[in-house]
Motif scaffolding. Structure first.
Motif, PDB file in Angstrom:
ATOM      1  N   ARG A 175      -5.673   0.429   7.981  1.00  0.00           N
ATOM      2  CA  ARG A 175      -4.792   1.947   7.345  1.00  0.00           C
ATOM      3  C   ARG A 175      -6.377   3.211   7.976  1.00  0.00           C
ATOM      4  N   PRO A 204     -12.525   2.011   1.534  1.00  0.00           N
ATOM      5  CA  PRO A 204     -11.122   1.276   0.586  1.00  0.00           C
ATOM      6  C   PRO A 204     -12.575   0.414  -0.656  1.00  0.00           C
ATOM      7  N   LEU A 262      -5.313  -9.040   2.718  1.00  0.00           N
ATOM      8  CA  LEU A 262      -6.097  -7.578   2.440  1.00  0.00           C
ATOM      9  C   LEU A 262      -6.945  -7.238   3.697  1.00  0.00           C
ATOM     10  N   ALA A 308      -5.073  -5.019   6.128  1.00  0.00           N
ATOM     11  CA  ALA A 308      -3.935  -4.270   5.850  1.00  0.00           C
ATOM     12  C   ALA A 308      -5.348  -3.060   5.592  1.00  0.00           C
ATOM     13  N   TRP A 309      -6.390  -3.699   5.096  1.00  0.00           N
ATOM     14  CA  TRP A 309      -7.266  -2.387   5.549  1.00  0.00           C
ATOM     15  C   TRP A 309      -7.842  -2.135   6.129  1.00  0.00           C
ATOM     16  N   ILE A 359       0.872  -1.233   0.100  1.00  0.00           N
ATOM     17  CA  ILE A 359      -0.303  -0.140   0.178  1.00  0.00           C
ATOM     18  C   ILE A 359       1.092   1.144  -0.267  1.00  0.00           C
ATOM     19  N   GLN A 409      -8.133   1.042  -4.351  1.00  0.00           N
ATOM     20  CA  GLN A 409      -7.599   2.050  -3.753  1.00  0.00           C
ATOM     21  C   GLN A 409      -8.708   1.774  -2.150  1.00  0.00           C
ATOM     22  N   TYR A 458      -2.620  -6.519  -4.241  1.00  0.00           N
ATOM     23  CA  TYR A 458      -2.938  -7.305  -3.918  1.00  0.00           C
ATOM     24  C   TYR A 458      -1.914  -8.707  -3.883  1.00  0.00           C
ATOM     25  N   VAL A 460      -4.125   0.178  -3.165  1.00  0.00           N
ATOM     26  CA  VAL A 460      -3.647  -0.876  -2.429  1.00  0.00           C
ATOM     27  C   VAL A 460      -2.971  -2.279  -3.402  1.00  0.00           C
ATOM     28  N   ASN A 499      -0.789   7.264  -3.607  1.00  0.00           N
ATOM     29  CA  ASN A 499      -1.276   7.641  -4.666  1.00  0.00           C
ATOM     30  C   ASN A 499      -0.082   8.240  -4.637  1.00  0.00           C
ATOM     31  N   HIS A 555      -5.512  -4.793  -8.496  1.00  0.00           N
ATOM     32  CA  HIS A 555      -4.990  -3.587  -7.453  1.00  0.00           C
ATOM     33  C   HIS A 555      -6.366  -3.117  -6.612  1.00  0.00           C
ATOM     34  N   ASP A 571      -4.217   6.575  -1.200  1.00  0.00           N
ATOM     35  CA  ASP A 571      -3.938   4.984  -1.624  1.00  0.00           C
ATOM     36  C   ASP A 571      -3.658   4.346  -2.113  1.00  0.00           C
TER      37      ASP A 571
END
Length: 360
Positions: free
Chosen positions: A168, A182, A161, A164-165, A107, A200, A142, A140, A110, A198, A138
């Motif tokens: 964040r 997300p 994933l 990670a979400w 991640i 975002q 995968y 992301v 952007n 991916h 961001d």
């Protein structure tokens, strides 16, 4: 922000989740998540200027904030496989966004962000209220592979994933963001400009109108979990771990599907292990079913709807799949009526959509 390793508080089936936080040469943060600690030394990187967001303007007729970010006109547009900016970098090759030869999940901020913690003061516009577009965007990634989707990456990667979400969410709320979204946009029909698998994350300094309206619905007494439980026989597609995949009776897109926990929660950070596993499984299963039903890589919009800051009362987390197809080979266009009024014309009854997706 230094280059450092740590372990998230959450675990997956007793397995630790490692996070490496690395500062790129241009100052943007990159976070690498994995079941193994990421120890590789970085390859040479490119520096340069990075956009710091746009500005917000208030629409007095629609009663909503919109983001103006003209620098995004220059963002990367459908590069060749050799120029994939989301791929791992190769020794001796052109630099990518990830200056390592391998990773599990990445991640990074952007480069063509709409919202930024250091967004500029907006210009003055006669008769229009404006505001600083302070927030965060961001990307992301995968998987290091150039092809794949939420089904093919497998359950272990989907659970990573989800962790990670959640990480964040926690960080962005701490930074003062009011709503964190997300999402994944998939397919050319949605307007995707990078085909590497991916998603975002957008973190807003305000609560968008759609979420304000949803909060008002929840606060007025609408019980999403209870309603979907009552609809389950006719509208359910499948379920896993206490999460229902269901075509709501008020769906606006043909074959629209919600992922709804049977036990109301504010966000995925409140999931039990079974719910987290079930939610991750359904992300892949609905992708598989859509592709099987439409006979192609299905263009869709996926979004996660957790409680906005300050509007948590009675909020119930859910995720939404909006496929942009109304039948195999036929795109559902949002034309004049939908765009002008917000009133969607729906070509397929939700109960029929549920039955067809359920029977795959």
């Amino acid at each position: 922000m230094a280059d450092h390793l740590d372990i998230l508080a959450s675990q997956i089936g007793g397995r630790a989740i490692h996070r490496r936080t690395f500062t790129k040469a241009d100052g943007r943060p990159l976070r690498l998540y994995g079941y193994q600690p990421h120890m590789e030394a970085p390859l040479p990187q490119e520096g340069g200027e990075v956009a710091k967001g746009g500005e917000l303007r208030w629409h007095p007729l629609r009663r909503e904030w919109n983001v103006y970010a003209p620098h995004r006109q220059n963002r990367t547009f459908k590069p060749s496989a050799a120029d994939d900016p989301l791929a791992p970098s190769r020794a001796g090759g052109a630099a990518t966004e990830i200056p390592f030869t391998d990773f599990e999940l990445a991640i990074f901020e952007n480069k063509f962000t709409s919202l930024h913690r250091d967004a500029p003061i907006p210009q003055s516009v006669i008769g229009v209220e404006s505001a600083v577009a302070k927030g965060h965007c961001d990307v992301v990634v995968y998987t290091p592979e150039a092809t794949g989707n939420l089904h093919t990456i497998g359950q272990d990667k989907r659970r990573l994933l989800l962790s990670a979400w959640i990480d964040r969410y926690e960080d962005l709320f701490t930074q003062g963001c009011k709503f964190v979204l997300p999402f994944e946009s998939r397919g050319d029909a949605v307007g995707v400009t990078l085909h590497h698998p991916h998603g975002q994350i957008y973190a807003f300094p305000f609560v968008p109108k759609v979420q304000r309206d949803a909060a008002a619905g929840f606060q007025s007494g609408y019980d999403l979990a209870k309603h979907m439980a009552a609809c389950r026989d006719a509208y359910s597609v499948t379920d896993a771990g206490g999460i229902d995949a269901i075509c709501p009776p008020y769906a606006r897109f043909p074959y629209e599907t919600y992922l709804v926990p049977r036990r109301p929660v504010k966000g995925p950070w409140d999931f039990t292990e079974d719910e987290a596993a079930g939610f991750a499984e359904l992300l892949g299963e609905m992708t598989r079913r859509y592709d099987a039903f439409f006979g192609q890589v299905t263009p869709y919009m996926l979004s996660l709807h957790a409680a906005p800051v300050g509007l948590e009362d009675n909020w119930q987390f859910h995720a939404k799949f909006y496929p942009l197809m109304r039948a195999p080979g036929r795109i559902k266009y949002l034309a004049s009526v939908e765009q002008s009024t917000g009133a969607f014309t729906v070509d397929v009854m939700p109960e029929r959509a549920a039955k067809e997706l359920r029977n795959l």
